[in-house]
Design an enzyme around this catalytic site. Sequence first.
Site, PDB file in Angstrom:
ATOM      1  N   THR A 106      -1.740   3.429   3.132  1.00 21.95           N
ATOM      2  CA  THR A 106      -1.177   4.654   3.711  1.00 21.95           C
ATOM      3  C   THR A 106      -0.442   4.573   5.039  1.00 21.95           C
ATOM      4  O   THR A 106      -1.016   4.196   6.051  1.00 21.95           O
ATOM      5  CB  THR A 106      -2.316   5.694   3.942  1.00 21.95           C
ATOM      6  OG1 THR A 106      -3.122   5.752   2.792  1.00 21.95           O
ATOM      7  CG2 THR A 106      -1.764   7.065   4.257  1.00 21.95           C
TER       8      THR A 106
ATOM      9  N   GLY B 135      -9.780   7.853   0.782  1.00 25.28           N
ATOM     10  CA  GLY B 135      -9.383   9.251   0.736  1.00 25.28           C
ATOM     11  C   GLY B 135     -10.492  10.216   0.369  1.00 25.28           C
ATOM     12  O   GLY B 135     -10.522  11.353   0.858  1.00 25.28           O
TER      13      GLY B 135
ATOM     14  N   SER C  57       0.808  -1.218   0.000  1.00 25.90           N
ATOM     15  CA  SER C  57       0.000   0.000   0.000  1.00 25.90           C
ATOM     16  C   SER C  57       0.841   1.268   0.000  1.00 25.90           C
ATOM     17  O   SER C  57       0.311   2.368  -0.010  1.00 25.90           O
ATOM     18  CB  SER C  57      -0.935   0.002   1.216  1.00 25.90           C
ATOM     19  OG  SER C  57      -0.185  -0.083   2.400  1.00 25.90           O
TER      20      SER C  57
ATOM     21  N   ARG D 123      -6.128   9.175 -10.457  1.00 25.68           N
ATOM     22  CA  ARG D 123      -6.889   9.439  -9.221  1.00 25.68           C
ATOM     23  C   ARG D 123      -5.919   9.835  -8.102  1.00 25.68           C
ATOM     24  O   ARG D 123      -4.877   9.219  -7.915  1.00 25.68           O
ATOM     25  CB  ARG D 123      -7.683   8.199  -8.830  1.00 25.68           C
ATOM     26  CG  ARG D 123      -8.469   8.327  -7.499  1.00 25.68           C
ATOM     27  CD  ARG D 123      -7.699   7.767  -6.316  1.00 25.68           C
ATOM     28  NE  ARG D 123      -8.492   7.740  -5.092  1.00 25.68           N
ATOM     29  CZ  ARG D 123      -7.995   7.464  -3.887  1.00 25.68           C
ATOM     30  NH1 ARG D 123      -6.720   7.183  -3.746  1.00 25.68           N
ATOM     31  NH2 ARG D 123      -8.751   7.469  -2.821  1.00 25.68           N
ATOM     32  N   VAL D 124      -6.279  10.877  -7.372  1.00 21.51           N
ATOM     33  CA  VAL D 124      -5.467  11.309  -6.226  1.00 21.51           C
ATOM     34  C   VAL D 124      -6.326  11.206  -4.974  1.00 21.51           C
ATOM     35  O   VAL D 124      -7.479  11.652  -4.965  1.00 21.51           O
ATOM     36  CB  VAL D 124      -4.971  12.758  -6.435  1.00 21.51           C
ATOM     37  CG1 VAL D 124      -4.312  13.293  -5.166  1.00 21.51           C
ATOM     38  CG2 VAL D 124      -3.987  12.817  -7.600  1.00 21.51           C
ATOM     39  N   GLY D 125      -5.769  10.633  -3.921  1.00 26.03           N
ATOM     40  CA  GLY D 125      -6.517  10.502  -2.664  1.00 26.03           C
ATOM     41  C   GLY D 125      -6.231  11.643  -1.707  1.00 26.03           C
ATOM     42  O   GLY D 125      -5.774  12.721  -2.102  1.00 26.03           O
ATOM     43  N   ASP D 126      -6.480  11.384  -0.437  1.00 29.55           N
ATOM     44  CA  ASP D 126      -6.294  12.414   0.589  1.00 29.55           C
ATOM     45  C   ASP D 126      -4.826  12.599   0.993  1.00 29.55           C
ATOM     46  O   ASP D 126      -4.421  13.672   1.441  1.00 29.55           O
ATOM     47  CB  ASP D 126      -7.084  12.042   1.857  1.00 29.55           C
ATOM     48  CG  ASP D 126      -6.675  10.675   2.408  1.00 29.55           C
ATOM     49  OD1 ASP D 126      -6.425   9.750   1.603  1.00 29.55           O
ATOM     50  OD2 ASP D 126      -6.588  10.529   3.644  1.00 29.55           O
TER      51      ASP D 126
ATOM     52  N   THR E  51       1.618   6.980   0.266  1.00 34.83           N
ATOM     53  CA  THR E  51       0.773   5.846  -0.115  1.00 34.83           C
ATOM     54  C   THR E  51       0.836   5.588  -1.618  1.00 34.83           C
ATOM     55  O   THR E  51       1.183   6.488  -2.392  1.00 34.83           O
ATOM     56  CB  THR E  51      -0.695   6.134   0.278  1.00 34.83           C
ATOM     57  OG1 THR E  51      -1.485   4.969   0.052  1.00 34.83           O
ATOM     58  CG2 THR E  51      -1.290   7.261  -0.523  1.00 34.83           C
TER      59      THR E  51
ATOM     60  N   THR F  95      -6.029   7.666   7.311  1.00 35.79           N
ATOM     61  CA  THR F  95      -5.885   6.488   6.467  1.00 35.79           C
ATOM     62  C   THR F  95      -7.289   6.030   6.072  1.00 35.79           C
ATOM     63  O   THR F  95      -8.263   6.386   6.725  1.00 35.79           O
ATOM     64  CB  THR F  95      -5.121   5.382   7.233  1.00 35.79           C
ATOM     65  OG1 THR F  95      -4.971   4.244   6.384  1.00 35.79           O
ATOM     66  CG2 THR F  95      -5.854   4.958   8.494  1.00 35.79           C
ATOM     67  N   GLY F  96      -7.363   5.274   5.005  1.00 41.91           N
ATOM     68  CA  GLY F  96      -8.678   4.803   4.570  1.00 41.91           C
ATOM     69  C   GLY F  96      -9.087   5.426   3.242  1.00 41.91           C
ATOM     70  O   GLY F  96      -8.233   5.888   2.478  1.00 41.91           O
TER      71      GLY F  96
HETATM   72  N1  GLY Z   1      -5.900   7.132   2.032  1.00 41.28           N
HETATM   73  C1  GLY Z   1      -5.283   6.788   0.838  1.00 41.28           C
HETATM   74  C2  GLY Z   1      -6.083   6.981  -0.361  1.00 41.28           C
HETATM   75  O1  GLY Z   1      -7.299   7.060  -0.325  1.00 41.28           O
HETATM   76  O2  GLY Z   1      -5.502   7.050  -1.415  1.00 41.28           O
END
Ligand code: GLY
Length: 342
Positions: free
Chosen positions: A198, A252, A88, A226-229, A216, A249-250
């Site tokens: 993450t 995003g 991850s 795609r971009v997460g948090d 992450t 975490t989780g």
């Molecule tokens: N928390 C990581 C993501 O959603 O990419």
Amino acid sequence: MSDRRKFIKLSMLTSAALLAGKKLFANTAPDPEYKYPVVKDAAVVVSTWDFGKEANAAAWTVLGTGGRALDAVEKGVKVPEADPNNQSVGLGGRPDRDGKVTLDACIMDENSKCGSVAALEHIVHAISVARLVMEKTPHVMIVGDGALQFALENGFKKENLLTEKSEKEWKEWLKTSQYKPVKNIENALPGGKSNHDTIGMVAMDSNGNMSGACTTSGMAYKLHGRVGDSPIIGAGLYVDNEVGAATSTGVGEEVIRIVGSHLVVEFMRQGNDPETACRKAVERIIARNPAAAKEVQVGFLALNKKGQYGAYALQEGFSYSVKNGKVEEVYQAKSVFSSKKQ
Ligand code: GLY
């Protein structure tokens, strides 16, 4: 006073200070209780999941010898980034649906300086590129090809991040192409080993200064781009040296919608302890969309200026790791949705 006289006076003062220091040192017997010689009570590092324990140990080599929290968090999260078995983060991370491993990372220091990269390919230590964005550019965030170009121009090596294992799993996934995040995927792995999502790490050094880092490979089999948090300052990470720091975490998307880590820090500013601040942020996600919240995992982890830490998650199964002068532990966070009594 002439420059030459100033120099002689300074040299004499320095020699006297060195002599005094030598004498003091010679008269101080080492305290066998102390594992790390320079540790003061303030130093602490916390990070997401059980794999954070190893990362914390690396961070502690900096914090435990009086180093800066910023150096500690960078050193700490580089451990899972370099681990091909951690699917991850960094090398070995699960790819997007096109088979490309794209990394998101950010870093923030005690002066609110921050740097970030998103959708970065081919570079193992995304966190160190994020730090260079912070230190070498007037910008906060660089993404995609631009981030890769910036990394290569600054001496980073281009590598293949897709391991055989992750490639094999991705090819299996392509057979059904089902696009649904698995809640607490770690429970499904042999030996119950955590391998989910993450690493977010926040730390306070022995001078009471705080920093954080988050890195992450993002959601497995995501849309390309795609971009997460995790690379978004305020969402995946936030540090306010007056109040505290938080990371997440989780899934995003849920974190971005509430600017989660900044929200946790603001709840601490209002006087909440870290665990309560994290719980309130989780409850904000539920209030926004109760049905959606039941289907996904989000966990927050926070540290305040007193060195107190706490976490809270939507679902059970979120663990976090803590290291300070007294403890080196992995804890289970409380959660809103749980089959067990809290
Ligand atoms: N928390 C990581 C993501 O959603 O990419």
